[in-house]
Enzyme design. Structure first.
Site, PDB file in Angstrom:
ATOM      1  N   GLU A 161       0.838  -1.218   0.000  1.00 33.38           N
ATOM      2  CA  GLU A 161       0.000   0.000   0.000  1.00 33.38           C
ATOM      3  C   GLU A 161       0.868   1.260   0.000  1.00 33.38           C
ATOM      4  O   GLU A 161       0.537   2.257  -0.643  1.00 33.38           O
ATOM      5  CB  GLU A 161      -0.942  -0.017   1.197  1.00 33.38           C
ATOM      6  CG  GLU A 161      -2.024  -1.091   1.018  1.00 33.38           C
ATOM      7  CD  GLU A 161      -2.945  -1.194   2.212  1.00 33.38           C
ATOM      8  OE1 GLU A 161      -2.439  -1.501   3.310  1.00 33.38           O
ATOM      9  OE2 GLU A 161      -4.147  -0.961   2.055  1.00 33.38           O
TER      10      GLU A 161
ATOM     11  N   GLU B  72      -4.130  -9.188   3.696  1.00 32.24           N
ATOM     12  CA  GLU B  72      -4.983  -8.785   4.820  1.00 32.24           C
ATOM     13  C   GLU B  72      -6.171  -9.721   5.014  1.00 32.24           C
ATOM     14  O   GLU B  72      -6.562 -10.030   6.140  1.00 32.24           O
ATOM     15  CB  GLU B  72      -5.491  -7.347   4.632  1.00 32.24           C
ATOM     16  CG  GLU B  72      -4.467  -6.261   4.887  1.00 32.24           C
ATOM     17  CD  GLU B  72      -3.549  -5.984   3.704  1.00 32.24           C
ATOM     18  OE1 GLU B  72      -3.548  -6.776   2.734  1.00 32.24           O
ATOM     19  OE2 GLU B  72      -2.821  -4.986   3.756  1.00 32.24           O
TER      20      GLU B  72
END
Ligand code: NAI
Length: 680
Positions: free
Chosen positions: A103, A123
């Site tokens: 990210e 995640e």
């Protein structure tokens, strides 16, 4: 933590340091925030690279922090802040970029990954989603389908090898490619490269990578062998060559000084004058626009500001356009530095205007004419400073067309030529300095081309046949469609002035000692002036109509004409049409080089590409001659010339000499001509 260092030069390097995988702990986040601030403040830094210590970019968030209260700068605003930085930031990814690490990379402006790097958003496997912008930025980067796969499975990816990926296509890919192909074919008018580009992309969409590469190789080989690539490279080069102008006197672009013009005037606000006013104002020059006919002045005062506004908006001008003031009084030009005359193509009128200008303008004012082919020296002779007179021959519409012929006479000063050339450059034109002779370069070459087209009609061709051959060659419009667009009366007026037609001139097919076709005059006499009257070589929906349709009236007109003159129509091939029209034009180009009216073949070619619609992928007429082969051109000119009814194709002496010298390539002609000139 994150270490900041300046690489030699202007790159700041931010290295994440948190063994074993440089997880984004509070200390690392704080380190990144501080380092980015430092890079921003350092004026010597122009770009930033973020990488990780020990060959690992970043393994993600520090999971241990999830258990307790958050400290340090939060991840989401940190990544937003990186994205907002106005210096480019790149992520250099080695080892891993997982979760928050990926990210972080997605927040950078660019990413580069080592071939062995592993990327992923795991995640989901921890019962979360990529909540630092991953679910929003990744689909924007790689598309929804691939992002769905990565984010919902959490599976890591090897660094991408694009050659192993399928080409994402819309479901109706074939119809999309067909549509694009037909648009490209229509637009490219015989240019191969745009068509080959679509074919290569079709291969990417439909074939495995290796076969696609093979297709790409084949297409590239075809393009290389077609000669079009060489022609386009030559056209690019000739545009630069013409900027380095030189005059027979030795004056040239690098030893002459141009004046900077800030106030100019345009005389005559017809078709050309209006465009010239706009072209000048767009460069920030203030313009006095003069017109004597009340109706024309009123119309120009309304139309010109609207044209200027439209064009200024389209070009997103950095500086405001120049102020235009309209006047019916020539006296109002007394303060300007340069005047461009654009009144009717009538020598006695132009002489009168130049005399008047010479008496009104302050000494040192440059006086230019937009004449299409009248004698610049004659105009210069009626002024006190003939050195300050040059032709500035624009093309319609003058604020759009790129070509500007800057015409110098024997008395034109280097300063006047340099100023006109520089002004042309400011207006975004391709300026070409040419000598003074009837028609200068472009229109002088056009004359034999038009003549041959008319002779072909007499001999049996139709306007459509001639136009189709020329359009197939790559011209946007054939000669008859073109003359319908510009108006048949333009040439009619010039021929009347030259005594070739009009009351009292006998209607024969030989005039002033040369074969002459009265066909265009007879069209005008019948009121068929082209698009403006709704009828010309074609018929249109009405006056001002644009869609050309063949007209049986023209067929009957031609048949009657042939019968009257005892001409028997024969079948004419597209090859003959091209040879007669184009080789006539090229032959005149050689005469122009021989007469030193153009400094080199590049000048002629730039004029034809930028002003006369010569297809750029064919380089220009003189380049084309070289590609066809000078020997072949000479042979065909001789062949047509030997025909008793085609007398205007006598091959130029320069062409003969070049062939005798072994047909050197076009790039060597300038040198060849200069040597010949020294020896003769
Ligand atoms: P046009 O007929 O559209 O305009 C000429 C204008 O000059 C008219 O409005 C007329 O009222 C005005 N005029 C006449 N005498 C005047 C005077 N003493 N003072 C002020 N204004 C006066 O003509 P166009 O087509 O604009 O041509 C103008 C010049 O540009 C001619 O020399 C022509 O050969 C040349 N030219 C024309 C091209 C074209 O495609 N129309 C292309 C390149 C050059």
């Amino acid at each position: 933590m994150a270490r900041y260092s300046r690489l030699p030069g202007s790159v700041a390097l931010i290295t994440l340091h948190n063994p074993p995988v440089n997880a984004l702990s509070a200390a690392v986040r704080q380190g990144i925030v501080d380092a980015v601030q430092r890079a921003l403040k350092d004026p010597k830094v122009t770009s930033v690279v973020i990488c990780g210590q020990n060959g690992k970019f970043c393994g993600g968030a520090d999971i241990r922090e999830f258990a307790g209260p958050m400290s340090g700068p939060p991840l989401v605003p940190m990544i937003h802040a990186i994205e907002a930085v106005d210096k480019p930031v790149a992520a250099a990814i080695e080892g891993v970029a997982l979760g928050g690490g990926l990210e972080l990379a997605l927040g950078c402006h660019y990413r580069i990954a080592h071939s062995k790097a592993v990327l992923g958003l795991p995640e989901v496997t921890l019962g979360l989603l990529p909540g630092a912008g991953g679910s929003q930025r990744l689909p924007r980067l790689i598309g929804l389908t691939a992002a769905l796969d990565l984010i919902t499975t959490g599976q890591p990816l090897d660094s991408r090898r694009l050659s192993t990926l399928p080409c994402p296509c819309p479901p109706d890919v074939d119809s999309l490619l067909d549509k694009v192909m037909s648009k490209v074919r229509q637009r490219s008018r015989g240019a191969l490269a745009p068509v080959a580009c679509v074919q290569a992309l079709r291969a990417a969409a439909s074939l495995p990578y290796a076969q696609g590469m093979e297709k790409e190789r084949e297409l590239m080989a075809t393009l290389f062998n077609s000669g079009q690539a060489r022609a386009l490279q030559y056209a690019f080069f000739s545009q630069r060559v013409v900027g380095k102008w030189s005059l027979p006197s030795g004056a040239s672009w690098d030893n002459s000084t141009a004046r900077t013009i800030s106030k100019a005037a345009v005389i005559g606000l017809g078709t050309m004058g209006r465009g010239i006013v706009v072209a000048l104002a767009l460069t920030g020059i203030s313009v006095v626009a003069v017109e004597t006919q009340e109706k024309q002045l009123a119309e120009a005062s309304r139309v010109v500001p609207a044209m200027l506004q439209r064009e200024a908006g389209r070009r997103r001008l950095a500086t405001p356009p120049g102020v235009i003031s309209f006047s019916s009084n020539l006296q109002d030009v007394s303060e300007v530095e340069l005047v461009i005359e654009a009144v009717f193509e009538d020598m006695s009128l132009k002489l009168q205007v130049f005399k008047h200008l010479a008496s009104v303008c302050r000494p040192g004012t440059l006086l230019c004419s937009n004449t299409s082919g009248l004698d610049i020296d004659q105009l210069a002779a009626v002024t006190q400073s003939p050195g300050l007179v040059v032709g500035m021959h624009f093309f319609a519409p003058a604020h759009v067309m790129k070509l500007l012929e800057v015409v110098y006479g024997p008395r034109s000063s280097p300063e006047a030529v340099a100023t006109a050339m520089q002004l042309g450059k400011r207006m975004g034109k391709v300026g070409v300095a040419v000598g003074n002779c009837p028609g200068f370069v472009g229109n002088r070459m056009l004359k034999p081309y038009l003549e041959q087209a008319n002779f072909l009609l007499e001999e049996g061709a139709t306007p459509q046949q001639v136009d189709e051959a020329l359009e197939e060659f790559g011209f946007p419009m054939g000669v008859f469609r073109m003359s319908d667009l510009s108006g048949l009366d333009v040439g009619w007026r010039i021929r009347k002035e030259a005594g070739l037609t009009g009351p009292g001139v006998e209607s024969t097919r030989t005039r002033q000692g040369r074969r002459y076709s009265p066909l265009p005059d007879q069209m005008c006499e019948a009121g068929r002036l082209g698009q403006k009257t709704g009828k010309g070589w074609y018929q249109y929906d009405g006056p001002g109509g644009r869609v050309a349709r063949s007209d049986p009236w023209v067929d009957i007109f031609l048949e009657t004409y042939r019968a009257e003159h005892g001409l028997v129509a024969r079948s004419i091939t597209p090859e003959e049409i091209l040879e007669r029209c184009l080789y006539a034009l090229i032959n005149e180009g050689f005469n122009i080089l021989q007469d030193a009216v153009a400094a080199g073949p590049e000048d002629i070619d730039a004029i034809y590409v930028f002003g006369y619609g010569w297809p750029r992928h064919r380089g220009g007429p003189m380049f084309h001659a070289g590609q066809v082969g000078l020997g072949r051109i000479l042979e065909r000119l001789n062949h047509h010339h030997s025909h008793p009814d085609v007398p205007h194709l006598k091959p130029s002496t320069l062409l003969r000499r070049l062939v005798a010298a072994g047909s050197p390539p076009v790039q060597k002609w300038r040198e060849f001509i200069n040597k010949e000139r020294v020896h003769s």
